[in-house]
Design an enzyme around this catalytic site. Structure first.
Site, short mmCIF file in Angstrom:
data_model
loop_
_atom_site.label_atom_id
_atom_site.label_comp_id
_atom_site.label_asym_id
_atom_site.label_seq_id
_atom_site.Cartn_x
_atom_site.Cartn_y
_atom_site.Cartn_z
N ASN A 128 0.92 -1.00 0.20
CA ASN A 128 0.07 -0.08 -0.07
C ASN A 128 0.97 1.30 0.07
O ASN A 128 2.04 1.23 0.45
CB ASN A 128 -0.98 -0.08 1.11
CG ASN A 128 -1.96 -0.98 1.13
OD1 ASN A 128 -2.39 -1.23 0.16
ND2 ASN A 128 -2.69 -1.16 2.20
N LYS B 52 -15.13 -4.05 12.19
CA LYS B 52 -13.83 -4.62 13.23
C LYS B 52 -14.17 -4.73 14.60
O LYS B 52 -13.16 -5.48 15.21
CB LYS B 52 -12.73 -3.48 12.81
CG LYS B 52 -12.63 -3.33 11.11
CD LYS B 52 -11.98 -4.47 10.52
CE LYS B 52 -11.57 -4.25 8.95
NZ LYS B 52 -10.98 -5.16 8.45
N LYS C 264 -16.72 0.29 8.98
CA LYS C 264 -15.57 -0.39 9.20
C LYS C 264 -15.46 -0.42 10.77
O LYS C 264 -15.00 -1.32 11.07
CB LYS C 264 -14.17 0.33 8.79
CG LYS C 264 -13.14 -0.37 8.90
CD LYS C 264 -11.92 0.30 8.42
CE LYS C 264 -10.55 -0.53 8.63
NZ LYS C 264 -9.34 -0.02 8.01
#
Length: 400
Positions: free
Chosen positions: A210, A343, A339
């Site tokens: 990334n 998570k 998210k």
């Protein structure tokens, strides 16, 4: 933090010595007193007169000076400071201290002192990367010598790479971190921070990664350490210097990062700022894949472990506060909120990393802190300032 502190500044030989003059000014602005020691090579770049004018003190440069030894012996000089700063710290000075050599005033002071030493290395990139310098660096770190820098960039010799001395304000910040109050708001807390990218090998020369510089994660680790937390930074490949006062664990892959994070537990707070590659090649090639006209190779991908979700789901040693990062290119708040729920983390920091923002690799960031049903929109700031603000927010959470 430096008010009333006594700094002994050793100036080695190298073009970066000119920065030592500005360093003296910055230290004195903050209330520190500075005594200067010039090596013979250092005097080729700055004069005793200029250093004396800025420190307001006599400059020491001779080991066998009858006058200096009568007024203040070198042993007393080496132990009268609260911190010894070596800037620039040349390969020669590092080698002398690592190997116990003391043929001049500077090296004798370093060997005779019981005061902590902060070194700001400066040298040619090849000298910095040489195996002897790397071995000396490891030896000095193991003995408790602190380092700031070097930075990466163009050099006076015309080459480019690591070896530029840290800027004066970076050295000042490292000195301030050394003198940070022992009773900071996070004193007694343990912090875990992840930073940088991960590199997932395709073959021995290629990898999946990334776009992350590690600047934000490193800034957060430094800020937590300044507030008194015992901080472990698990970082993928990055060009960022190690933050002062932080235990650094370097890894390459997501699986290595997860292993290092679990080894760092228990922790009171975990901040997952790393840009972990979501996928890796299921079976990396042992040899370089060749282009032989037979068509494109097929890469079978498999998911990497989810470090944020794993830490959030721990039963016996889950950090009391788990903070994730959501780097998004669209619908930033919406995707980050989703998210956070997916998570299982407590907070999530959302930021827009679309190419137009320049966030990846840049020095500024615009973030939104999502805590439960609340969204805090923070103004655009430097990544260092974002790190400070997040660390202060974490300290306030534990204080409450």
């Amino acid at each position: 933090m430096l008010d009333g502190k006594r700094i002994l500044l050793i100036v080695g030989g190298g073009i970066a010595a000119y920065k030592s003059l500005d360093l003296v000014r910055r230290l004195r602005e903050r209330g520190a007193s500075v005594r200067g020691v010039l090596t013979a090579a250092g005097k080729q770049f700055v004069t005793p007169l200029s250093l004396s004018a800025l420190t307001g003190e006599k400059i020491h440069d001779e080991l066998f000076s009858l006058t200096d030894e009568a007024e203040m012996g070198h042993i007393e000089l080496s132990r009268s400071a609260d911190l010894i700063v070596v800037a620039p710290a040349t390969a020669d000075l590092m080698a002398k201290l690592a190997n116990g050599l003391c043929g001049d005033l500077a090296s004798t002071l370093l060997l005779a002192t019981d005061t902590d030493v902060l070194m700001a290395p400066a040298m040619n990139v090849r000298m910095w990367e040489h195996a002897a310098t790397r071995a000396n660096l490891a030896t000095l770190k193991a003995r408790g010598v602190r380092f700031v820098g070097p930075n990466e960039g163009p050099m006076a010799c015309g080459e480019f790479g690591f070896g530029r001395m840290a800027e004066p304000l970076e050295i000042v910040a490292a000195a301030e971190a050394y003198f940070a109050p022992a009773e900071g708001p996070l004193k007694g807390r343990r912090a875990l921070v992840t930073s940088g990218p991960t590199h997932e090998p395709i073959d021995p020369v290629r990898y999946i990664a990334n776009r992350s510089s590690g600047k934000q994660g490193h800034a957060i680790a430094a800020a937590l350490a300044r507030l008194g937390a015992a901080t472990t930074l698990v970082t993928g490949p990055t060009r960022e210097p190690d933050p002062a006062g932080v235990a650094v664990v370097r890894i390459e892959t997501a699986r290595q990062m997860l292993e290092a994070c679990l080894a760092a537990l228990p922790a009171d707070v975990a901040v997952c700022a790393a840009a972990v590659a979501d996928w890796r090649v299921a079976s990396a090639a042992g040899q370089k894949l060749k282009k032989e006209g037979g068509g494109l190779p097929t890469l079978a991908l498999t998911e990497n472990p989810d470090i944020l979700a794993t830490l959030s789901a721990r039963e016996n040693d889950r950090p009391a506060l788990v903070v994730g990062f959501a780097a998004e290119t669209e619908k930033v708040i919406e995707h980050a909120t989703s998210k956070r729920a997916r998570k299982g983390c407590d907070w999530i920091v959302a930021n827009d990393v679309s190419p137009a923002t320049g966030t990846f690799g840049g020095d500024a960031n615009t973030v939104h802190l999502i805590t439960g049903g609340e969204v805090e929109d923070w103004p655009t700031a430097s990544k260092a300032e974002v790190g400070d603000r997040l660390a202060a927010r974490i300290a306030a959470h534990f204080a409450a």
